[in-house]
Design an enzyme around this catalytic site. Structure first.
Site, PDB file in Angstrom:
ATOM      1  N   ASP A 130       0.851  -1.192   0.000  1.00 14.35           N
ATOM      2  CA  ASP A 130       0.000   0.000   0.000  1.00 14.35           C
ATOM      3  C   ASP A 130       0.885   1.239   0.000  1.00 14.35           C
ATOM      4  O   ASP A 130       2.010   1.197   0.497  1.00 14.35           O
ATOM      5  CB  ASP A 130      -0.866   0.044   1.261  1.00 14.35           C
ATOM      6  CG  ASP A 130      -1.956  -1.024   1.280  1.00 14.35           C
ATOM      7  OD1 ASP A 130      -2.158  -1.704   0.260  1.00 14.35           O
ATOM      8  OD2 ASP A 130      -2.615  -1.159   2.335  1.00 14.35           O
ATOM      9  N   ARG A 181      -0.549  -0.886  -8.552  1.00 11.64           N
ATOM     10  CA  ARG A 181      -1.963  -0.645  -8.222  1.00 11.64           C
ATOM     11  C   ARG A 181      -2.163   0.870  -8.284  1.00 11.64           C
ATOM     12  O   ARG A 181      -1.568   1.612  -7.509  1.00 11.64           O
ATOM     13  CB  ARG A 181      -2.299  -1.136  -6.807  1.00 11.64           C
ATOM     14  CG  ARG A 181      -3.747  -0.836  -6.437  1.00 11.64           C
ATOM     15  CD  ARG A 181      -3.970  -0.738  -4.935  1.00 11.64           C
ATOM     16  NE  ARG A 181      -3.640  -1.973  -4.261  1.00 11.64           N
ATOM     17  CZ  ARG A 181      -3.282  -2.008  -2.972  1.00 11.64           C
ATOM     18  NH1 ARG A 181      -3.200  -0.910  -2.255  1.00 11.64           N
ATOM     19  NH2 ARG A 181      -2.995  -3.156  -2.410  1.00 11.64           N
TER      20      ARG A 181
END
Ligand code: FDA
Length: 308
Positions: A130, A181
């Site tokens: 993340d 991502r």
């Protein structure tokens, strides 16, 4: 405005302790968080898989301050990987580097990250890093590069609201490491480093997404996870995919647990790869506050739980 307020509330420890004791808040958080235990996360992953949707499992936690806590988080991830593999499940794992000890030190964090990535490789899955607040961007990308060079089962999130992201994406494509991502960005950032207006963030998102879907980027190994619930952007991606003949294996859509389930099911039903981010754990407060800040209507949802 609302997002900025909730991001700062997400860091307030006194409020956190109070709010987490209120039942109606915990009930509201259950829309976005699978539960407090690993088994809750596993159940959510199994339900998604039954609907043809893949999972990303996230053990909630961030900004740990001690070596022991970073160690414990790492062990929890290793345990989760073993448990999932024993059940024949191979969802991706999402990790925050501050959960693995980035605030304690880069070397500690790298060691922990490598352990998780190596175990993930051994059981046949992928670790997605993340992206947190901008204070961590440079170190997160540096650690991603170091670990991903040895372990191709590693991906990283890039935030479209940061001005620097265009350059980061270009460099990662050049280096053959653009396993990305792509999200809009969920933290509070000053206008010196991030687009303050939503429409500019959206425009940059589309630019970066198109770059990652381009034939040239794909030739260099780029893979993009289009992580958004923005239907306008998703429709745009689908148009480009058809126009440019992008194979379905070169990208995927990602969404968050509890958000736009209808869209998740629809895209999966149309044969696209869809992956849903499933958070679980007791540390749900900051994650939940960020979700509240993204959409004013969510506040009414919390209040409705007060009267249930
Ligand atoms: P946008 O905010 O424009 O919303 C589009 C539509 O989606 C809304 O109209 C609404 O229908 C729905 N929606 C969006 N948020 C909602 C909410 N909270 N509740 C209910 N409905 C909502 N960020 C980050 O900084 N680092 C990271 O590593 C990640 N990782 C990540 C993984 C995945 C799989 C996703 C989907 C998102 C992230 N994010 C993230 C969060 C991301 O940056 C962003 O904050 C949210 O996805 C919300 O933005 P949207 O792209 O959905 O668009």
């Amino acid at each position: 405005m609302l997002r900025a307020l909730f991001v700062s509330l997400s860091r307030n420890r006194t409020l956190k302790e109070r709010v987490m004791r209120w039942d109606f808040v915990a009930r509201a958080a259950a829309r976005f968080v699978a539960g407090e235990r690993l088994e809750d996360g596993i159940r959510a992953i199994q339900e998604l898989e039954a609907a043809g949707i893949l999972g990303i499992l996230d053990h909630l936690g961030e900004n740990v301050e001690s070596l022991q806590d970073a160690q414990r988080a790492t062990e929890d991830y290793l345990l989760a990987l073993d448990r999932l593999a024993a059940l024949g499940l191979r969802p991706h794992l999402a990790v925050k580097l501050t959960h693995l000890g980035l605030d304690v030190g880069d070397a500690v964090c790298e060691r922990n990250l490598r352990r998780v990535v190596e175990r993930a490789a051994a059981v046949g899955t992928v670790v997605e890093i993340d992206m947190e607040g901008s204070a961590y961007t440079e170190r997160t990308l540096a650690l991603y590069r170091r670990v991903a060079r040895d372990h191709p089962n590693t991906r990283v999130a890039i935030q479209a609201y940061l001005y620097r992201s265009a350059e980061d994406v270009e460099r990662l494509i050049e280096e053959g490491m653009a396993r990305i991502r792509l999200c809009k960005g969920a933290y509070r950032e000053p206008p010196q480093i991030a687009y303050p207006r939503k429409r500019d963030v959206d425009a940059n998102y589309v630019r970066l997404m198109e770059r990652l879907l381009s034939a040239e980027a794909r030739r260099r190994g780029a893979y993009v996870a289009i992580a958004t619930h923005d239907e306008r952007i998703i429709r745009h991606a689908l148009r480009r995919v058809v126009e440019w003949g992008v194979p379905r294996e070169a990208f995927e859509f990602q969404m968050l647990y509890g958000i736009r389930r209808d869209l998740q099911v629809r895209l999966a039903g149309e044969g696209y790869r869809v992956r849903v981010y499933v958070p679980y754990g007791t540390e749900w407060y900051p994650y939940f506050m960020r979700r509240l800040g993204e959409r004013p209507a969510n506040l009414w949802f919390v209040l409705r739980n007060l009267f249930r």
